[in-house]
Design a protein around this motif. Structure first.
Motif, PDB file in Angstrom:
ATOM      1  N   ARG A 267       0.831  -1.210   0.000  1.00 54.60           N
ATOM      2  CA  ARG A 267       0.000   0.000   0.000  1.00 54.60           C
ATOM      3  C   ARG A 267       0.861   1.253   0.000  1.00 54.60           C
TER       4      ARG A 267
ATOM      5  N   GLN B 174       2.321   2.213  -3.196  1.00 51.06           N
ATOM      6  CA  GLN B 174       1.331   2.817  -4.084  1.00 51.06           C
ATOM      7  C   GLN B 174       1.066   4.275  -3.704  1.00 51.06           C
TER       8      GLN B 174
ATOM      9  N   GLU C  14       0.279   5.380  -0.367  1.00 53.02           N
ATOM     10  CA  GLU C  14      -0.634   5.527   0.770  1.00 53.02           C
ATOM     11  C   GLU C  14       0.124   5.392   2.095  1.00 53.02           C
TER      12      GLU C  14
END
Length: 101
Positions: free
Chosen positions: A34, A37, A39
């Motif tokens: 995550r 990406q 985040e």
């Protein structure tokens, strides 16, 4: 090494999470995906380490993406604080509050 640094800090610098705590990798692999990406992720992680395999610990962790000058994610920065004693105290306080209610 600065006098305020813990000896383990230097031993961990530049190493991957999987290298530092391989037994915890399954818990953090999806978190890292995550972050890569873009985040940021905050979580509590529980487990043992090679340095203290007999005592479970709880760590509050903040995972943040690291960007290059073009805004592309280069990797992740992880800030880790051992909150084992804090979480135990919070659980005890909660139990006492429930008994008094």
């Amino acid at each position: 090494m600065a006098s305020t640094e813990h000896p383990l800090v230097e031993a961990h610098l530049g190493r991957t999470v999987q290298e530092v705590v391989p037994a915890l990798w399954d818990q953090v692999e999806s978190c890292l995906a995550r972050v890569l990406q873009g985040e940021p992720v905050s979580l509590d992680l529980r487990g043992v380490t090679p340095a203290d395999p007999e005592h479970p610990h709880t760590w509050a962790e903040l995972w943040s993406p690291v960007y290059d000058g073009a805004g592309e994610v280069l990797g992740a920065s992880v800030t880790v604080v051992d909150v084992t004693d804090l979480r135990l105290s919070q659980a005890r306080a909660q139990q006492l509050a429930e008994r008094q209610a």
